[in-house]
Design an enzyme around this catalytic site. Structure first.
Site, PDB file in Angstrom:
ATOM      1  CD  GLU A 146      -3.085   1.177   2.000  1.00 39.98           C
ATOM      2  OE1 GLU A 146      -2.988   0.467   3.006  1.00 39.98           O
ATOM      3  OE2 GLU A 146      -4.043   1.944   1.783  1.00 39.98           O
ATOM      4  CG  HIS A 185      -3.184   6.374   0.447  1.00 37.67           C
ATOM      5  ND1 HIS A 185      -3.443   6.953   1.671  1.00 37.67           N
ATOM      6  CD2 HIS A 185      -3.518   5.065   0.571  1.00 37.67           C
ATOM      7  CE1 HIS A 185      -3.903   6.025   2.503  1.00 37.67           C
ATOM      8  NE2 HIS A 185      -3.970   4.879   1.856  1.00 37.67           N
ATOM      9  CG  HIS A 222      -8.793   3.011   1.024  1.00 37.23           C
ATOM     10  ND1 HIS A 222      -8.346   4.229   0.583  1.00 37.23           N
ATOM     11  CD2 HIS A 222      -7.808   2.506   1.797  1.00 37.23           C
ATOM     12  CE1 HIS A 222      -7.124   4.435   1.061  1.00 37.23           C
ATOM     13  NE2 HIS A 222      -6.772   3.397   1.791  1.00 37.23           N
ATOM     14  CG  ASP A 279      -7.735  -0.085   5.138  1.00 35.19           C
ATOM     15  OD1 ASP A 279      -6.589  -0.585   5.213  1.00 35.19           O
ATOM     16  OD2 ASP A 279      -7.928   1.145   5.112  1.00 35.19           O
TER      17      ASP A 279
HETATM   18 ZN   LIG Z   1      -5.026   3.188   2.876  1.00 33.36          ZN
END
Ligand SMILES: [Zn+2]
Length: 386
Positions: A131, A197, A218, A275
């Site tokens: 990630e 992100h 996400h 998550d």
């Molecule tokens: Zn994350």
């Protein structure tokens, strides 16, 4: 050992079938049907026969994004990974990708090597998910800014070498220098690339998808939202049939009504992820995520002393119930988002994600209220059938 489960209501991406049965003798499903066809299988020596008595039967859940659970973090080595997975397996998650937060490069490489060993020993572990560290500083969430990096070709190759073909997924911010070339490199190595992100706008996100990214990490969290003149990355993903969208359905990361709209816009392409961090399936208190401190109260994980969300305390059965009850999603689509859609996103939908002969013997038996009663993964019981 032969296991027969009969008198169930099957739900998978192919739909609902009443009076359903299945049988397996090893790690794949041998036969399925309706009615009394299971009788022949029940006479095998040592056969275990489970009467589902009208309860739901679904494929095992696949979590493509999780950081731990049961008090354990995936960043902390083999025993921690196994401890966390045991908790998630009891909640229906039969196959997991091991997500790693940003850490120093050598620490990440050690984790990737260790996960590569685990993948070889345990087919229920699907690989690793980097990630971090290729994330935007202003949307870093719970990743330590000291460990964020730009994706140079050398660094990408260093990670790929450490993973020995077991990096399943990577999240990156396409606005970083070299990110689009890194997408080419990861895709060529068979890695599923997620945009996340990120501060990317609609156009740049589309460019990342055209280069081969196929996932939005996400969705809605740690990225610009949807504005009517600035459609942003979520709109780019919803409108692109090549792309799947992860959703964290804990009632906190994404409002249930927004999740309902997402299911409406892309019913076949939603992935319900956890998550989850260490506190999932455990208690409130103080935890670590990578090397950052996290405080959990009322099941909500925040970077200590901030209002930054630091992962969830979800398990996938809770996400399923949230989709069905809070977002009023059709159970077939909700189950798909935990099974066939994540299998497809990882290119594994010929063996995972359906209750059909030849598919993995990953099976979840749930009560009529959608709570988990029993789980089998690769043909082995993860909890006692009741
Ligand atoms: Zn994350």
């Amino acid at each position: 050992m032969t296991v027969v489960i009969h008198s169930a209501v099957k739900v998978d991406a192919d739909g609902v079938v009443e009076d359903f049965w299945l049988a397996f003798t090893g790690s794949t499903l041998a036969a399925t049907g309706t009615g009394t066809g299971w009788h022949g299988w029940s006479t095998a020596e040592n056969a275990v026969v489970v009467n589902a008595a009208g309860r739901w039967l679904t494929p095992g859940f696949i979590d493509v994004h999780s950081h731990g659970g049961g008090g354990f973090s995936f960043d902390n080595g083999t025993e921690a990974i196994q401890g966390a997975l045991a908790m998630h397996r009891a909640h229906g998650t039969t196959r997991s990708v091991i997500s790693l937060v940003a850490n120093p490069v050598e620490v990440l490489c050690e984790s990737l090597e260790l996960i590569a060993d685990l993948v070889e020993a345990d087919p229920l572990i699907l690989g690793s998910h980097l990630e971090g560290p290729f994330l935007a500083r202003n949307h870093r969430g719970a990743h330590n800014p000291a460990h964020l990096r730009t994706p140079t070709a050398e660094l990408v190759d260093t990670f790929l070498a450490a993973g020995r073909g077991t990096i399943r997924q990577v999240t990156l911010a396409p606005e970083l220098t070299g990110a689009l070339d890194a997408i080419d490199r990861f895709v060529a190595a068979g890695v599923t690339v997620g945009v996340g992100h990120t501060d990317a706008d609609f156009r740049l996100t589309k460019e990342a998808f055209d280069r081969g990214a196929t996932l939005l990490t996400h969705a809605f969290n740690a990225m610009p939202g949807i504005k009517h003149r600035e459609p942003g990355p979520v709109t780019a993903a919803l409108g692109d049939p090549r792309v799947a969208l992860e959703l964290i359905l804990d009632g906190f990361h994404v409002h249930p009504e927004v999740a309902r709209v997402a299911f409406f816009a892309a019913p076949m392409r939603i992935l319900l992820i956890t998550d989850a961090m260490a506190a999932a399936g455990s208690v409130d208190g103080h935890y670590k995520l990578g090397d950052l401190n996290v405080s959990v109260s009322d099941g909500r994980a925040m970077l200590s002393g901030t209002t930054t969300i630091a992962g969830s305390t979800l398990t996938q059965d809770v996400a399923l119930r949230s989709a069905i009850f809070d977002s009023e999603t059709d159970p077939v689509l909700a189950v798909r988002a935990l099974t066939a859609s994540p299998a497809r996103a990882l290119g594994l939908d010929e063996t995972l994600g359906y209750l059909a002969p030849g598919y993995a013997a990953d099976v979840v038996l749930l009560g009529t209220d959608w709570t988990v009663d029993a789980v089998w993964a690769a043909g082995r019981p993860m909890s006692d059938p009741t």
